[in-house]
Design a protein around this motif. Structure first.
Motif, mmCIF file in Angstrom:
data_model
loop_
_atom_site.group_PDB
_atom_site.id
_atom_site.type_symbol
_atom_site.label_atom_id
_atom_site.label_comp_id
_atom_site.label_asym_id
_atom_site.label_seq_id
_atom_site.Cartn_x
_atom_site.Cartn_y
_atom_site.Cartn_z
ATOM 1 N N VAL A 258 40.937 56.822 56.617
ATOM 2 C CA VAL A 258 42.183 56.099 56.915
ATOM 3 C C VAL A 258 43.373 56.860 56.333
ATOM 4 N N LEU A 259 43.207 57.445 55.142
ATOM 5 C CA LEU A 259 44.287 58.178 54.484
ATOM 6 C C LEU A 259 44.747 59.365 55.328
ATOM 7 N N LYS A 260 43.795 60.100 55.901
ATOM 8 C CA LYS A 260 44.147 61.261 56.709
ATOM 9 C C LYS A 260 44.838 60.872 58.021
ATOM 10 N N ASP A 267 54.646 56.184 52.821
ATOM 11 C CA ASP A 267 54.229 54.855 53.236
ATOM 12 C C ASP A 267 53.454 54.196 52.097
ATOM 13 N N ARG A 268 53.693 52.863 51.950
ATOM 14 C CA ARG A 268 53.036 52.146 50.853
ATOM 15 C C ARG A 268 51.505 52.172 51.000
ATOM 16 N N SER A 275 46.723 57.151 45.386
ATOM 17 C CA SER A 275 46.776 57.205 43.926
ATOM 18 C C SER A 275 46.131 56.005 43.245
ATOM 19 N N ASN A 276 45.881 54.943 43.954
ATOM 20 C CA ASN A 276 45.311 53.748 43.340
ATOM 21 C C ASN A 276 43.895 53.472 43.858
ATOM 22 N N TYR A 294 52.375 44.413 38.419
ATOM 23 C CA TYR A 294 53.297 45.276 39.124
ATOM 24 C C TYR A 294 52.810 46.736 39.078
ATOM 25 N N TYR A 295 52.783 47.376 40.263
ATOM 26 C CA TYR A 295 52.399 48.786 40.363
ATOM 27 C C TYR A 295 53.603 49.581 40.832
ATOM 28 N N ARG A 296 54.003 50.611 40.052
ATOM 29 C CA ARG A 296 55.170 51.412 40.403
ATOM 30 C C ARG A 296 54.903 52.148 41.715
ATOM 31 N N GLY A 297 55.912 52.091 42.562
ATOM 32 C CA GLY A 297 55.815 52.704 43.879
ATOM 33 C C GLY A 297 55.322 51.737 44.930
#
Length: 299
Positions: A258-260, A267-268, A275-276, A294-297
Motif C-alpha cells: 500500500v505504501l508503494k 500524505d498522512r 514511520s509509525n 498525539y502523533y507529530r505529523g
C-alpha cells in the motif's frame, strides 16, 4: 597321499570333508587383487529336516560368496555352491549346511576370529577392514554384536519440541527438548531429515516412540514428513511464536504494498505507514482506547 584339494583345505584350516575345491583363480575388483576359490558342498541326506520323510531328491545348487581369512595381504574368497534338497512329501526345500559359517552368513568363523584377534591389538576398524578384506561396517557389526551401550538413553517425554539453530558459521544444528520441562533430549550436528530419523530409530524402540503424544515445531515442512512415522501417536502442534511471526510478516508485506502505491509522500496515510509501522505490531494489552495520543505529523 594327500590330494591337492585336501592340501588346500588343510592350508585354510577347513575341517569340513564335504567341501570339494575345483579351482583357484586370481580375481581383481576395484583395484583389489584377490584369490578366488570355487568349491561345492554336498552330502547324502536321508531324512527331511521338516517332516522326517525319506523321499528326498537333489534340487540344484545355491551359490554363496564366502569370506575367508586373508593369505598374507591378499584377500581370499570362496564361491561355494551348496547342494539344494527337495522333500517330495512336504515339498520343503533346504540347503546343505557347513560348520564353516553360521546359516545364512557369508563371513566364515575363521574370518570372524581373525577380526577379533586384530581388534585385541587395538587396531582401528579401518585397518582391520583393509587387512581382512571386509567392509568397515561389517567389522563394527561383528565386534559390537550382542553388546549393550553403557549409557542408557533417557525415557522419551510425552511432549517434544523441535527446532534448529545456527551453530557454526552457516551450519544449522537440530535440537529436541522436553516441551514441558525444557530439558535437553537430543542435540544433533545437522538438521538433515536422515540424521534425525536415524537417531530416533536407532536410540528408541517403536514402543518407546509411541508414548510421545505431542510434538511442537515451527512451520518447517520437512519435519512433518517424518514425525508421523517416528511418533505415530503424536499430535503435531505449531509453535504460536512462529504463527505470530508469519502473520507479522504478512502484515508488513501488505503495508509496503500500500505504501508503494501512494505517490504523495506528504500524505498522512503515507506517514502512518512509513514511520509509525510499530503501531501495527502492538500487542492487544498495549493498545490505549480511553486516552487520545498525539502523533507529530499526523495531528
Amino acid at each position: 597321499m594327500m590330494s591337492q584339494t585336501d592340501s588346500i583345505l588343510n592350508l585354510l584350516n577347513i575341517q569340513d570333508p564335504n567341501i570339494k575345491i575345483s579351482a583357484c583363480t586370481n580375481f581383481s575388483q576395484a583395484g583389489v587383487h584377490e584369490k578366488l576359490l570355487s568349491a561345492t558342498l554336498t552330502y547324502p541326506v536321508e531324512r527331511c529336516v521338516n517332516c522326517g520323510s525319506t523321499n528326498i531328491v537333489q534340487n540344484g545348487t545355491r551359490l554363496t560368496k564366502m569370506k575367508l581369512p586373508s593369505l598374507g595381504e591378499q584377500p581370499l574368497r570362496m564361491n561355494l555352491r551348496k547342494q539344494r534338497y527337495l522333500c517330495r512329501t512336504c515339498h520343503h526345500t533346504f540347503s546343505a549346511q557347513t560348520q564353516l559359517a553360521p546359516p545364512r552368513h557369508s563371513i566364515t568363523r575363521q574370518a570372524v576370529h581373525e577380526i577379533a584377534t586384530l581388534a585385541k591389538n587395538s587396531l582401528p576398524v579401518k585397518t582391520i577392514s583393509q587387512t581382512v578384506g571386509i567392509s568397515a561396517s561389517s567389522v563394527q557389526r561383528i565386534l559390537y554384536k550382542d553388546q549393550r551401550a553403557l549409557v542408557t538413553p533417557k525415557e522419551l517425554p510425552t511432549a517434544l519440541s523441535f527446532d534448529e539453530f545456527r551453530s557454526t558459521k552457516n551450519c544449522f544444528s537440530f535440537i529436541c527438548i522436553d516441551a514441558k520441562t525444557h530439558d535437553l533430549v537430543a542435540l544433533l550436528p545437522d538438521r538433515l531429515s536422515q540424521t534425525i530419523r536415524e537417531y530416533f530409530t536407532n536410540t528408541y524402540t517403536l514402543s518407546e516412540r509411541q508414548k510421545v503424544q505431542l510434538v511442537t515445531m515451527d512451520l518447517n515442512a520437512q519435519y512433518q514428513t517424518f514425525v508421523r512415522r517416528l511418533f505415530p501417536n503424536a499430535l503435531i502442534v505449531f509453535d504460536r511464536f512462529h504463527i505470530v511471526q508469519l502473520a507479522g510478516r504478512a502484515l508488513d508485506h501488505e503495508r509496503l504494498r500500500v505504501l508503494k502505491g501512494i505517490n504523495d509522500h506528504h500524505d498522512r496515510n503515507y506517514k502512518v505507514l512509513k514511520s509509525n509501522w510499530r503501531l501495527f505490531h502492538l500487542a492487544e494489552n498495549q493498545l490505549e482506547t480511553s486516552q487520545v495520543k498525539y502523533y507529530r505529523g499526523l495531528n
